[in-house]
Design a protein around this motif. Structure first.
Motif, PDB file in Angstrom:
ATOM      1  N   ARG A  18       0.831  -1.192   0.000  1.00  0.00           N
ATOM      2  CA  ARG A  18       0.000   0.000   0.000  1.00  0.00           C
ATOM      3  C   ARG A  18       0.872   1.252   0.000  1.00  0.00           C
ATOM      4  O   ARG A  18       2.042   1.212   0.361  1.00  0.00           O
ATOM      5  CB  ARG A  18      -0.909   0.016   1.229  1.00  0.00           C
ATOM      6  N   LEU A  19       0.283   2.354  -0.427  1.00  0.00           N
ATOM      7  CA  LEU A  19       0.972   3.629  -0.384  1.00  0.00           C
ATOM      8  C   LEU A  19       1.337   3.942   1.063  1.00  0.00           C
ATOM      9  O   LEU A  19       0.495   3.839   1.953  1.00  0.00           O
ATOM     10  CB  LEU A  19       0.073   4.732  -0.955  1.00  0.00           C
ATOM     11  N   PHE A  20       2.577   4.294   1.309  1.00  0.00           N
ATOM     12  CA  PHE A  20       3.101   4.585   2.647  1.00  0.00           C
ATOM     13  C   PHE A  20       3.101   3.356   3.561  1.00  0.00           C
ATOM     14  O   PHE A  20       3.072   3.481   4.783  1.00  0.00           O
ATOM     15  CB  PHE A  20       2.325   5.721   3.326  1.00  0.00           C
ATOM     16  N   ALA A  21       3.111   2.156   2.983  1.00  0.00           N
ATOM     17  CA  ALA A  21       3.151   0.940   3.803  1.00  0.00           C
ATOM     18  C   ALA A  21       4.416   0.927   4.651  1.00  0.00           C
ATOM     19  O   ALA A  21       5.482   1.389   4.225  1.00  0.00           O
ATOM     20  CB  ALA A  21       3.107  -0.304   2.916  1.00  0.00           C
ATOM     21  N   LYS A  22       4.299   0.409   5.875  1.00  0.00           N
ATOM     22  CA  LYS A  22       5.455   0.289   6.761  1.00  0.00           C
ATOM     23  C   LYS A  22       6.514  -0.589   6.101  1.00  0.00           C
ATOM     24  O   LYS A  22       6.217  -1.639   5.538  1.00  0.00           O
ATOM     25  CB  LYS A  22       5.029  -0.315   8.097  1.00  0.00           C
ATOM     26  N   SER A  23       7.755  -0.158   6.170  1.00  0.00           N
ATOM     27  CA  SER A  23       8.838  -0.922   5.564  1.00  0.00           C
ATOM     28  C   SER A  23      10.123  -0.708   6.348  1.00  0.00           C
ATOM     29  O   SER A  23      10.231   0.208   7.168  1.00  0.00           O
ATOM     30  CB  SER A  23       9.049  -0.493   4.109  1.00  0.00           C
ATOM     31  N   TYR A  24      11.084  -1.577   6.118  1.00  0.00           N
ATOM     32  CA  TYR A  24      12.418  -1.389   6.671  1.00  0.00           C
ATOM     33  C   TYR A  24      13.430  -1.856   5.639  1.00  0.00           C
ATOM     34  O   TYR A  24      13.087  -2.581   4.687  1.00  0.00           O
ATOM     35  CB  TYR A  24      12.595  -2.114   8.002  1.00  0.00           C
ATOM     36  N   ASN A  25      14.666  -1.422   5.793  1.00  0.00           N
ATOM     37  CA  ASN A  25      15.692  -1.598   4.778  1.00  0.00           C
ATOM     38  C   ASN A  25      16.880  -2.354   5.376  1.00  0.00           C
ATOM     39  O   ASN A  25      17.452  -1.907   6.371  1.00  0.00           O
ATOM     40  CB  ASN A  25      16.134  -0.214   4.274  1.00  0.00           C
ATOM     41  N   PRO A  58       1.561   3.298  25.923  1.00  0.00           N
ATOM     42  CA  PRO A  58       0.969   4.427  25.184  1.00  0.00           C
ATOM     43  C   PRO A  58       1.956   5.089  24.231  1.00  0.00           C
ATOM     44  O   PRO A  58       1.569   5.517  23.130  1.00  0.00           O
ATOM     45  CB  PRO A  58       0.527   5.386  26.294  1.00  0.00           C
ATOM     46  N   ARG A  59       3.220   5.181  24.621  1.00  0.00           N
ATOM     47  CA  ARG A  59       4.218   5.806  23.756  1.00  0.00           C
ATOM     48  C   ARG A  59       4.411   5.004  22.471  1.00  0.00           C
ATOM     49  O   ARG A  59       4.434   5.557  21.369  1.00  0.00           O
ATOM     50  CB  ARG A  59       5.552   5.927  24.504  1.00  0.00           C
ATOM     51  N   GLN A  60       4.522   3.687  22.613  1.00  0.00           N
ATOM     52  CA  GLN A  60       4.722   2.847  21.437  1.00  0.00           C
ATOM     53  C   GLN A  60       3.478   2.807  20.560  1.00  0.00           C
ATOM     54  O   GLN A  60       3.583   2.724  19.330  1.00  0.00           O
ATOM     55  CB  GLN A  60       5.124   1.431  21.854  1.00  0.00           C
ATOM     56  N   PHE A  61       2.293   2.865  21.172  1.00  0.00           N
ATOM     57  CA  PHE A  61       1.077   2.893  20.358  1.00  0.00           C
ATOM     58  C   PHE A  61       1.066   4.119  19.454  1.00  0.00           C
ATOM     59  O   PHE A  61       0.740   4.031  18.262  1.00  0.00           O
ATOM     60  CB  PHE A  61      -0.180   2.897  21.241  1.00  0.00           C
ATOM     61  N   LEU A  62       1.414   5.269  20.000  1.00  0.00           N
ATOM     62  CA  LEU A  62       1.446   6.488  19.201  1.00  0.00           C
ATOM     63  C   LEU A  62       2.489   6.386  18.086  1.00  0.00           C
ATOM     64  O   LEU A  62       2.257   6.856  16.960  1.00  0.00           O
ATOM     65  CB  LEU A  62       1.754   7.690  20.096  1.00  0.00           C
ATOM     66  N   ILE A  63       3.622   5.764  18.388  1.00  0.00           N
ATOM     67  CA  ILE A  63       4.670   5.596  17.375  1.00  0.00           C
ATOM     68  C   ILE A  63       4.175   4.711  16.241  1.00  0.00           C
ATOM     69  O   ILE A  63       4.305   5.053  15.060  1.00  0.00           O
ATOM     70  CB  ILE A  63       5.943   5.006  18.006  1.00  0.00           C
ATOM     71  N   TYR A  64       3.586   3.563  16.600  1.00  0.00           N
ATOM     72  CA  TYR A  64       3.128   2.643  15.556  1.00  0.00           C
ATOM     73  C   TYR A  64       1.933   3.207  14.792  1.00  0.00           C
ATOM     74  O   TYR A  64       1.868   3.084  13.560  1.00  0.00           O
ATOM     75  CB  TYR A  64       2.756   1.286  16.171  1.00  0.00           C
ATOM     76  N   TYR A  65       1.009   3.837  15.515  1.00  0.00           N
ATOM     77  CA  TYR A  65      -0.229   4.272  14.870  1.00  0.00           C
ATOM     78  C   TYR A  65      -0.008   5.482  13.969  1.00  0.00           C
ATOM     79  O   TYR A  65      -0.598   5.556  12.874  1.00  0.00           O
ATOM     80  CB  TYR A  65      -1.278   4.592  15.926  1.00  0.00           C
ATOM     81  N   PHE A  66       0.846   6.405  14.401  1.00  0.00           N
ATOM     82  CA  PHE A  66       1.038   7.632  13.624  1.00  0.00           C
ATOM     83  C   PHE A  66       2.384   7.647  12.877  1.00  0.00           C
ATOM     84  O   PHE A  66       2.407   7.774  11.650  1.00  0.00           O
ATOM     85  CB  PHE A  66       0.912   8.858  14.527  1.00  0.00           C
ATOM     86  N   LYS A  67       3.496   7.505  13.594  1.00  0.00           N
ATOM     87  CA  LYS A  67       4.803   7.607  12.945  1.00  0.00           C
ATOM     88  C   LYS A  67       5.023   6.485  11.933  1.00  0.00           C
ATOM     89  O   LYS A  67       5.567   6.714  10.843  1.00  0.00           O
ATOM     90  CB  LYS A  67       5.914   7.596  13.997  1.00  0.00           C
ATOM     91  N   LYS A  68       4.608   5.266  12.285  1.00  0.00           N
ATOM     92  CA  LYS A  68       4.774   4.137  11.370  1.00  0.00           C
ATOM     93  C   LYS A  68       3.548   3.928  10.486  1.00  0.00           C
ATOM     94  O   LYS A  68       3.449   2.922   9.778  1.00  0.00           O
ATOM     95  CB  LYS A  68       5.111   2.863  12.158  1.00  0.00           C
ATOM     96  N   ARG A  69       2.591   4.850  10.585  1.00  0.00           N
ATOM     97  CA  ARG A  69       1.478   4.995   9.640  1.00  0.00           C
ATOM     98  C   ARG A  69       0.459   3.851   9.635  1.00  0.00           C
ATOM     99  O   ARG A  69      -0.220   3.614   8.653  1.00  0.00           O
ATOM    100  CB  ARG A  69       2.029   5.200   8.224  1.00  0.00           C
ATOM    101  N   TYR A  70       0.329   3.136  10.759  1.00  0.00           N
ATOM    102  CA  TYR A  70      -0.725   2.135  10.824  1.00  0.00           C
ATOM    103  C   TYR A  70      -2.110   2.767  10.797  1.00  0.00           C
ATOM    104  O   TYR A  70      -3.111   2.087  10.537  1.00  0.00           O
ATOM    105  CB  TYR A  70      -0.564   1.272  12.083  1.00  0.00           C
TER     106      TYR A  70
END
Length: 260
Positions: free
Chosen positions: A121-128, A207-219
Motif C-alpha cells: 500500500r501507499l506509505f506501507a510500513k517498511s524497513y531496509n 501508550p508511547r509505542q502505540f502512538l509511534i506505531y499508529y502515527f509515525k509508522k502509519r498504521y
C-alpha cells in the motif's frame, strides 16, 4: 549469473513457505530451510519445492540464521524470513545485477503486506536491510537476537530499487504467539547485557509505542486492521519490559529464600 545460496528459518510455516520458496528459487541455486521442530506440513512443502530441509534445535533467531548461512556452499547468499516473498520486479533486478556484481552486499526494502494486498500500500510500513551479500565481506553472526548482517568496514554496499513483500500477518493468535516467544529472548539478551529499565519506562511504554506505531509508522492508514496491529505491537514493546521486571522480582525472591 553468479551462483546464490538461500537460507530461511521456519517453525510451522505451512501457510507461507510455499510462496517464499517459489519466488527465491528463481534466483537461488540451492535453498536451505532451517527448522526448529515444525508439527505441520512445513517439511513436506519444503521438500516438494526441492529445497533442503534441515532440523536445528532452537537457540535464538540469530543462531538459526548463522547456522543456515554456514550450510551454504556459495559465496553469495540471500537471507529471507519464511513470510518474505521476492517480488517479480526484484527477481528481475537481482538477475541483472548478479551477472557482474558491482558491490559486496545489497540492501532491500521490505514492505508490509496486509490481508488481501496484491502490492504494498501507499506509505506501507517498511524497513531496509542487507539481505543479499558476499560472505567474503559480510557475515550473519550468532549474536543473541541481533539477526542482522554485519559487513566489513571496506565492504561496498548498494541499494536495490525493488521490494520484498512481507506477509507477516496470518492471525492475531499467530502474531501473539511469535511475539510472546520473542520477548522471552529479548529479556535474556537484556539480562546478559546488563540493561536496566526504569519504572517510568514500564508505565509509559505502551501508550508511547502505540502512538509511534499508529502515527509515525502509519498504521493509522490501514483502518481497523491498523488499529489492532498498532495495539498489538505496542503491547509487545511493553511486554518485554514487564518480563524484565518480573525477572528482577523473581531473582530477588530467590535470593531472599536462599539467605533465609
Amino acid at each position: 549469473m553468479v551462483k546464490i545460496s538461500a537460507y530461511i528459518v521456519t517453525l510451522n510455516e505451512e501457510k507461507r513457505i510455499g510462496k517464499t520458496l517459489q519466488a527465491v528459487s528463481e534466483i537461488a541455486d540451492e535453498i536451505f530451510v532451517i527448522d526448529s521442530g515444525s508439527t505441520d506440513k512445513t517439511k513436506e512443502i519444503v521438500e516438494a519445492c526441492g529445497a533442503n530441509f534441515v532440523f536445528h534445535e532452537w537457540k535464538n533467531i540469530s543462531a538459526q540464521k548463522h547456522y543456515g548461512q554456514e550450510l551454504c556452499h556459495n559465496d553469495w547468499v540471500i537471507s529471507l524470513d519464511a513470510d518474505e516473498v521476492l517480488s517479480a520486479e526484484l527477481i528481475a533486478e537481482i538477475k541483472t545485477i548478479m551477472t557482474n556484481p558491482a558491490a559486496d552486499a545489497y540492501r532491500m526494502k521490505i514492505c508490509d503486506m496486509l490481508p488481501g494486498d496484491k502490492k504494498p500500500r501507499l506509505f506501507a510500513k517498511s524497513y531496509n536491510q542487507v539481505r543479499l551479500y558476499n560472505r567474503k565481506k559480510c557475515n550473519m553472526p550468532d549474536d543473541l537476537t541481533n539477526d542482522r548482517v554485519v559487513c566489513e568496514a571496506d565492504a561496498k554496499i548498494e541499494q536495490l530499487k525493488c521490494k520484498i513483500h512481507h506477509y507477516s500477518y496470518i492471525s492475531l493468535s499467530q502474531i501473539w504467539f511469535k511475539l510472546n516467544m520473542y520477548t522471552d529472548e529479548l529479556v535474556k539478551t537484556a539480562v546478559e547485557q546488563g540493561r536496566y529499565y526504569t519504572r517510568l519506562r514500564l508505565y509509559t511504554e505502551f501508550p508511547r509505542q502505540f502512538l509511534i506505531y499508529y502515527f509515525k509508522k502509519r498504521y493509522c492508514l490501514y483502518g481497523t486492521c491498523g488499529f489492532w496491529m498498532a495495539t498489538t505491537y505496542a503491547y509487545f514493546r511493553f511486554l518485554k519490559i514487564a518480563k524484565w521486571f518480573e525477572w528482577r522480582a523473581l531473582k530477588s525472591y530467590q535470593e531472599e529464600q536462599g539467605n533465609s
